[in-house]
Design an enzyme around this catalytic site. Structure first.
Site, PDB file in Angstrom:
ATOM      1  N   GLU A  10      88.417  13.690  18.219  1.00 46.73           N
ATOM      2  CA  GLU A  10      88.765  12.721  17.855  1.00 46.73           C
ATOM      3  C   GLU A  10      88.557  11.439  18.174  1.00 46.73           C
TER       4      GLU A  10
ATOM      5  N   CYS B  95      99.259  11.090  13.750  1.00 47.90           N
ATOM      6  CA  CYS B  95      98.681  11.389  13.035  1.00 47.90           C
ATOM      7  C   CYS B  95      97.988   9.738  12.043  1.00 47.90           C
TER       8      CYS B  95
ATOM      9  N   LYS C 190      95.617   7.492  14.058  1.00 43.41           N
ATOM     10  CA  LYS C 190      94.638   7.942  14.469  1.00 43.41           C
ATOM     11  C   LYS C 190      93.477   7.327  13.255  1.00 43.41           C
TER      12      LYS C 190
ATOM     13  N   HIS D 111      79.493  20.787  -9.879  1.00 43.08           N
ATOM     14  CA  HIS D 111      78.553  20.311  -9.289  1.00 43.08           C
ATOM     15  C   HIS D 111      78.027  19.004  -9.636  1.00 43.08           C
TER      16      HIS D 111
ATOM     17  N   CYS E 130     103.779  11.065  14.879  1.00 35.86           N
ATOM     18  CA  CYS E 130     103.516  11.294  13.763  1.00 35.86           C
ATOM     19  C   CYS E 130     102.832   9.593  12.940  1.00 35.86           C
TER      20      CYS E 130
ATOM     21  N   TYR F 145      92.312  18.715  20.026  1.00 39.41           N
ATOM     22  CA  TYR F 145      92.324  17.720  18.930  1.00 39.41           C
ATOM     23  C   TYR F 145      91.849  16.402  18.937  1.00 39.41           C
TER      24      TYR F 145
ATOM     25  N   GLU G  77      81.172  23.064  -3.604  1.00 39.63           N
ATOM     26  CA  GLU G  77      81.079  24.239  -4.840  1.00 39.63           C
ATOM     27  C   GLU G  77      79.917  25.553  -4.053  1.00 39.63           C
TER      28      GLU G  77
HETATM   29  P1  FAD Z   1     108.470  13.383  16.978  1.00 34.72           P
HETATM   30  O1  FAD Z   1     107.455  13.115  15.617  1.00 34.72           O
HETATM   31  O2  FAD Z   1     107.077  13.400  18.499  1.00 34.72           O
HETATM   32  O3  FAD Z   1     109.035  13.112  16.531  1.00 34.72           O
HETATM   33  C1  FAD Z   1     110.339  13.125  18.095  1.00 34.72           C
HETATM   34  C2  FAD Z   1     111.304  11.911  18.318  1.00 34.72           C
HETATM   35  O4  FAD Z   1     112.873  12.475  19.007  1.00 34.72           O
HETATM   36  C3  FAD Z   1     110.904  11.038  18.852  1.00 34.72           C
HETATM   37  O5  FAD Z   1     110.773  10.236  17.526  1.00 34.72           O
HETATM   38  C4  FAD Z   1     111.246   9.949  20.257  1.00 34.72           C
HETATM   39  O6  FAD Z   1     111.119   8.995  20.275  1.00 34.72           O
HETATM   40  C5  FAD Z   1     112.768  11.258  19.596  1.00 34.72           C
HETATM   41  N1  FAD Z   1     113.572  11.601  21.279  1.00 34.72           N
HETATM   42  C6  FAD Z   1     112.771  12.734  21.832  1.00 34.72           C
HETATM   43  N2  FAD Z   1     114.095  12.928  22.401  1.00 34.72           N
HETATM   44  C7  FAD Z   1     115.293  11.908  22.466  1.00 34.72           C
HETATM   45  C8  FAD Z   1     116.583  12.255  22.797  1.00 34.72           C
HETATM   46  N3  FAD Z   1     117.029  12.986  23.799  1.00 34.72           N
HETATM   47  N4  FAD Z   1     116.940  11.531  21.898  1.00 34.72           N
HETATM   48  C9  FAD Z   1     116.842  11.084  20.853  1.00 34.72           C
HETATM   49  N5  FAD Z   1     115.719  11.262  20.750  1.00 34.72           N
HETATM   50  C10 FAD Z   1     114.788  11.606  21.145  1.00 34.72           C
HETATM   51  N6  FAD Z   1      99.493  16.448  13.375  1.00 34.72           N
HETATM   52  C11 FAD Z   1      98.886  16.501  12.060  1.00 34.72           C
HETATM   53  O7  FAD Z   1      99.410  17.222  10.813  1.00 34.72           O
HETATM   54  N7  FAD Z   1      97.622  15.575  11.702  1.00 34.72           N
HETATM   55  C12 FAD Z   1      97.241  15.326  12.979  1.00 34.72           C
HETATM   56  O8  FAD Z   1      96.597  13.927  11.779  1.00 34.72           O
HETATM   57  C13 FAD Z   1      97.630  14.816  13.839  1.00 34.72           C
HETATM   58  N8  FAD Z   1      97.308  14.108  14.764  1.00 34.72           N
HETATM   59  C14 FAD Z   1      97.543  13.298  15.274  1.00 34.72           C
HETATM   60  C15 FAD Z   1      97.292  12.746  16.474  1.00 34.72           C
HETATM   61  C16 FAD Z   1      97.599  12.449  18.130  1.00 34.72           C
HETATM   62  C17 FAD Z   1      97.355  10.989  18.437  1.00 34.72           C
HETATM   63  C18 FAD Z   1      99.622  13.070  18.222  1.00 34.72           C
HETATM   64  C19 FAD Z   1      99.846  13.367  19.977  1.00 34.72           C
HETATM   65  C20 FAD Z   1     100.035  13.813  17.661  1.00 34.72           C
HETATM   66  C21 FAD Z   1      98.974  14.907  16.191  1.00 34.72           C
HETATM   67  N9  FAD Z   1      99.507  15.468  15.610  1.00 34.72           N
HETATM   68  C22 FAD Z   1      98.756  15.848  14.081  1.00 34.72           C
HETATM   69  C23 FAD Z   1     100.322  16.290  15.930  1.00 34.72           C
HETATM   70  C24 FAD Z   1     101.601  15.741  15.379  1.00 34.72           C
HETATM   71  O9  FAD Z   1     102.298  14.591  15.411  1.00 34.72           O
HETATM   72  C25 FAD Z   1     103.432  15.944  16.063  1.00 34.72           C
HETATM   73  O10 FAD Z   1     102.942  17.423  15.401  1.00 34.72           O
HETATM   74  C26 FAD Z   1     104.546  16.187  14.867  1.00 34.72           C
HETATM   75  O11 FAD Z   1     105.056  14.465  14.677  1.00 34.72           O
HETATM   76  C27 FAD Z   1     105.943  16.938  15.869  1.00 34.72           C
HETATM   77  O12 FAD Z   1     107.686  16.434  14.896  1.00 34.72           O
HETATM   78  P2  FAD Z   1     107.505  16.225  15.611  1.00 34.72           P
HETATM   79  O13 FAD Z   1     108.741  15.948  14.800  1.00 34.72           O
HETATM   80  O14 FAD Z   1     108.543  17.572  16.391  1.00 34.72           O
HETATM   81  O15 FAD Z   1     107.963  15.258  16.588  1.00 34.72           O
HETATM   82  P1  NDP Z   2      94.764  20.382  22.832  1.00 29.08           P
HETATM   83  O1  NDP Z   2      95.675  21.699  23.427  1.00 29.08           O
HETATM   84  O2  NDP Z   2      94.669  20.608  21.496  1.00 29.08           O
HETATM   85  O3  NDP Z   2      94.128  20.256  24.378  1.00 29.08           O
HETATM   86  C1  NDP Z   2      93.938  20.184  25.125  1.00 29.08           C
HETATM   87  C2  NDP Z   2      92.474  20.520  25.609  1.00 29.08           C
HETATM   88  O4  NDP Z   2      92.550  19.792  27.214  1.00 29.08           O
HETATM   89  C3  NDP Z   2      91.760  21.182  25.983  1.00 29.08           C
HETATM   90  O5  NDP Z   2      90.516  21.262  25.694  1.00 29.08           O
HETATM   91  C4  NDP Z   2      92.468  21.992  27.111  1.00 29.08           C
HETATM   92  O6  NDP Z   2      91.199  22.858  28.180  1.00 29.08           O
HETATM   93  C5  NDP Z   2      91.918  20.656  27.733  1.00 29.08           C
HETATM   94  N1  NDP Z   2      92.947  21.046  29.365  1.00 29.08           N
HETATM   95  C6  NDP Z   2      94.038  21.125  29.678  1.00 29.08           C
HETATM   96  N2  NDP Z   2      94.166  21.258  30.264  1.00 29.08           N
HETATM   97  C7  NDP Z   2      93.241  20.286  30.919  1.00 29.08           C
HETATM   98  C8  NDP Z   2      93.265  20.231  32.695  1.00 29.08           C
HETATM   99  N3  NDP Z   2      94.238  20.153  33.474  1.00 29.08           N
HETATM  100  N4  NDP Z   2      92.019  19.754  32.986  1.00 29.08           N
HETATM  101  C9  NDP Z   2      90.700  19.597  31.867  1.00 29.08           C
HETATM  102  N5  NDP Z   2      91.084  20.330  30.984  1.00 29.08           N
HETATM  103  C10 NDP Z   2      91.962  20.184  30.371  1.00 29.08           C
HETATM  104  O7  NDP Z   2      95.663  19.351  22.933  1.00 29.08           O
HETATM  105  P2  NDP Z   2      95.638  17.585  22.426  1.00 29.08           P
HETATM  106  O8  NDP Z   2      96.468  16.542  23.081  1.00 29.08           O
HETATM  107  O9  NDP Z   2      94.199  17.359  22.556  1.00 29.08           O
HETATM  108  O10 NDP Z   2      96.257  18.114  21.275  1.00 29.08           O
HETATM  109  C11 NDP Z   2      97.932  18.252  21.985  1.00 29.08           C
HETATM  110  C12 NDP Z   2      98.278  18.596  20.047  1.00 29.08           C
HETATM  111  O11 NDP Z   2      98.231  18.166  19.432  1.00 29.08           O
HETATM  112  C13 NDP Z   2      97.036  19.728  19.720  1.00 29.08           C
HETATM  113  O12 NDP Z   2      97.712  21.236  20.037  1.00 29.08           O
HETATM  114  C14 NDP Z   2      97.373  19.944  17.558  1.00 29.08           C
HETATM  115  O13 NDP Z   2      99.334  20.323  17.873  1.00 29.08           O
HETATM  116  C15 NDP Z   2      98.506  18.833  17.938  1.00 29.08           C
HETATM  117  N6  NDP Z   2      97.441  17.533  17.336  1.00 29.08           N
HETATM  118  C16 NDP Z   2      96.951  17.862  15.935  1.00 29.08           C
HETATM  119  C17 NDP Z   2      95.712  17.037  15.883  1.00 29.08           C
HETATM  120  C18 NDP Z   2      95.742  17.075  13.991  1.00 29.08           C
HETATM  121  O14 NDP Z   2      95.917  17.593  13.762  1.00 29.08           O
HETATM  122  N7  NDP Z   2      94.250  16.335  13.706  1.00 29.08           N
HETATM  123  C19 NDP Z   2      95.293  15.393  16.104  1.00 29.08           C
HETATM  124  C20 NDP Z   2      96.099  15.449  17.216  1.00 29.08           C
HETATM  125  C21 NDP Z   2      96.824  16.486  18.364  1.00 29.08           C
HETATM  126  P3  NDP Z   2      90.542  23.957  27.075  1.00 29.08           P
HETATM  127  O15 NDP Z   2      90.530  24.887  26.034  1.00 29.08           O
HETATM  128  O16 NDP Z   2      90.580  25.000  28.699  1.00 29.08           O
HETATM  129  O17 NDP Z   2      92.789  25.096  27.515  1.00 29.08           O
END
Ligand code: FAD
Ligand code: NDP
Length: 489
Positions: A206, A69, A72, A468, A64, A202, A473
């Site tokens: 985005e 998050c 992004k 408003h 995140c 997502y 609203e």
């Molecule tokens: P993480 O935050 O990924 O933390 C896992 C940690 O474990 C990492 O620091 C990693 O280095 C560490 N780790 C892994 N393996 C080991 C190991 N063996 N030993 C020690 N450390 C280890 N969610 C939202 O709610 N709103 C958003 O706008 C949003 N935008 C996103 C945009 C993008 C591009 C992405 C990729 C995700 C986004 N998400 C968003 C999803 C959100 O980031 C994740 O759901 C969230 O960070 C998950 O938290 P976590 O604690 O499970 O894992």
């Molecule tokens: P998503 O699961 O949201 O979307 C994956 C997309 O990739 C779908 O459109 C899927 O198609 C497509 N896809 C999967 N495999 C293939 C393939 N082999 N070839 C072509 N298309 C494929 O994953 P994201 O990677 O976008 O994000 C991962 C997760 O991170 C999200 O699900 C969300 O939980 C979290 N996230 C949250 C955000 C937020 O809260 N604003 C922002 C970014 C990430 P199909 O629909 O057909 O399955």
């Protein structure tokens, strides 16, 4: 990376932790992963008096803060100025020329991410959590080995918590390594002229918003019929129209076969080959094709922790509603359990584990009615059931829809419509879902999530006097349900 410890202080804070210390373990709780979930669980457990060790393989903050998050959203803000500058003309502003220095935006974003990393380190130190850097791997149900550049060490704990997050997936096609994932997209040194985004979830939506607003020609390849599968169908359709209106070329029902290097007018570019025989020339391919739980090389099988998926391709960790794994004293939270992969959910799950283990309050997280947003152009946000889900679960439902031109754009001239939608159970009138596509949708839906959590009815929405003039609203001014169409009757 060096193996270090001692960023936090080692405290025995209460009588309870003293009692726990009577066991022969180094810690009461050892957490793998200092991301959203792991940090929240560690701090809450320490506040409840537990002796906590937190192990991180990279930097504190996780996806995140470092790769998700936060960076992004900063790029979303940065790219949004294009719309603001264009819209200003209709209000009398004359802005002779404006351009985006992408590298400056990325540098500013990096400074903020680094600042937050420092804040996290300080919070952990202040809360008495003992931080270790290195790769954590389970040796047995109570022992973790930490491997770092400086060597390895073993620690024991009464409870273990796996919070290792997830990583991006690239499709298994030739040339997949020529593309990038969101990890790299957040730190591109410069902008390409053209980008092909594979995936319509997502991240795909985005980045289509960020890139298109930044002036990149965007094509988005979707393997199904539209973007954002799983969201309300009417919002998906409206979103696709908005995307097309802003010049994003959607390629639905397409399978990508390969990415190949080629030349275009003497320049090195990429060719994306599609199954229908066509191809797209581009300067950048972004795979936004989902994420895989980080569950490999953690020693989970050795410790007896059960995973979903085939034995040769295990994936998420199986957990109970209280986040307990198949091993009594090992818990797992966040993306590595693949329940609802959102930051606030990982945090809530982490705090719930702390309350269960050290607060004397077994706590399960309710994953229903969690608000979610896609920060695209425009943003979309939802809480509760889509129309399709509501009909499948409740049969007859009342659907209220309003699609309107936002007041701002009567002067700006921008051709865009806001869509709001409310779904209520027929009879009781309980609101089952609220959805919005348009400016401020995430801010508005977050507030409405409270009403839905409280079981608000449509009559209570109606009895709420409007604020408003706002877009919000409209949610309290929806009068007549939509007449059922043959498909819905
Ligand atoms: P993480 O935050 O990924 O933390 C896992 C940690 O474990 C990492 O620091 C990693 O280095 C560490 N780790 C892994 N393996 C080991 C190991 N063996 N030993 C020690 N450390 C280890 N969610 C939202 O709610 N709103 C958003 O706008 C949003 N935008 C996103 C945009 C993008 C591009 C992405 C990729 C995700 C986004 N998400 C968003 C999803 C959100 O980031 C994740 O759901 C969230 O960070 C998950 O938290 P976590 O604690 O499970 O894992
Ligand atoms: P998503 O699961 O949201 O979307 C994956 C997309 O990739 C779908 O459109 C899927 O198609 C497509 N896809 C999967 N495999 C293939 C393939 N082999 N070839 C072509 N298309 C494929 O994953 P994201 O990677 O976008 O994000 C991962 C997760 O991170 C999200 O699900 C969300 O939980 C979290 N996230 C949250 C955000 C937020 O809260 N604003 C922002 C970014 C990430 P199909 O629909 O057909 O399955």
């Amino acid at each position: 990376m060096s193996l270090e410890s001692g960023t936090g202080n080692f405290h025995l804070c209460s009588a309870r932790s003293y009692a726990l210390a009577m066991h022969d373990f180094d810690f009461d709780l050892l957490v793998l992963g200092a991301g959203s979930g792991g940090v929240a669980a560690s701090r809450r457990a320490a506040a409840l008096g537990a002796r906590v060790g937190l192990i991180e393989a990279g930097r504190v903050g996780g996806t995140c803060v470092l790769r998700g998050c936060v960076p992004k959203k900063l790029l979303v803000y940065g790219s949004h100025f294009r719309d603001d500058l264009e819209d200003a003309a209709g209000f009398g502003w004359s802005i002779p020329s404006a351009s985006l220095d992408w590298s400056k935006l990325v540098a500013a974003k990096d400074r903020e991410v680094n600042r937050l990393n420092g804040v996290y380190l300080k919070m952990l130190a202040d809360s008495g959590v003992h931080l270790f850097f290195g790769w954590g791997r389970l040796i047995d149900a109570h022992t973790v080995e930490i491997r770092g550049e400086g060597g390895s060490q073993r620690l024991t704990a009464r409870y273990l918590l796996i919070a290792t997050g997830s990583s991006p997936i690239r499709p298994a096609i030739p040339g997949a390594d020529l593309g990038i994932t969101s990890d790299e997209a957040l730190s591109l040194p410069g902008l390409p002229r053209r980008a092909v985004i594979v995936g319509g979830g997502y991240i795909g939506v985005e980045f289509a918003g960020i890139f298109s607003r930044a002036g990149v020609e965007v094509s988005q390849v979707l393997r199904c019929d539209n973007i954002l599968r799983g969201f309300d169908e009417e919002l998906r359709a409206a979103y696709a129209s908005e995307q097309r209106a802003r010049g994003i070329a959607l390629h639905p029902n397409q399978t990508i076969l390969a990415v190949e290097p080629t030349t275009d007018g003497g320049a090195q570019v990429l060719q994306v080959r599609l199954a229908d025989g066509t191809h797209l020339l581009t300067d950048l391919v972004l795979f936004a094709t989902g994420r895989r739980p980080n569950t490999t090389d953690l020693g989970l099988a050795e410790a007896g922790v059960a995973l979903r998926g085939a034995p040769d391709r295990p994936s998420a960790i199986i957990v109970t509603p209280e986040s307990r794994t198949s091993v009594e004293n090992i818990y797992a939270i966040g993306d590595c359990t693949d329940r609802l992969n959102l930051t606030p959910v990982a945090i809530a799950e982490g705090r719930a584990v702390a309350a269960t283990l050290f607060g004397g309050q077994p706590t399960a997280i309710d994953h229903h009615n969690v608000a979610t947003a896609v920060f695209g152009a425009p943003p979309l946000a939802s809480v509760g059931l889509s129309e399709e889900q509501a009909r499948a679960r409740y049969g007859e439902v009342d659907v209220y829809v309003s699609r309107f031109r936002p007041m701002k754009h009567t002067l700006s001239g921008r051709d865009t419509r806001t869509l709001i939608k409310l779904i209520a159970e027929r009879g009781s009138g309980r609101v089952l879902g609220c959805h919005m596509l348009g400016t401020d949708a995430p801010e508005i839906i977050q507030a409405l999530a409270v009403a839905i959590r409280c079981g608000a009815t449509k009559a209570q929405f109606d009895a709420t006097i409007a604020l408003h003039p706002t877009a919000a609203e409209e949610f309290v001014l929806l009068r007549e349900p939509r007449k059922p169409t043959p498909a819905h009757s």
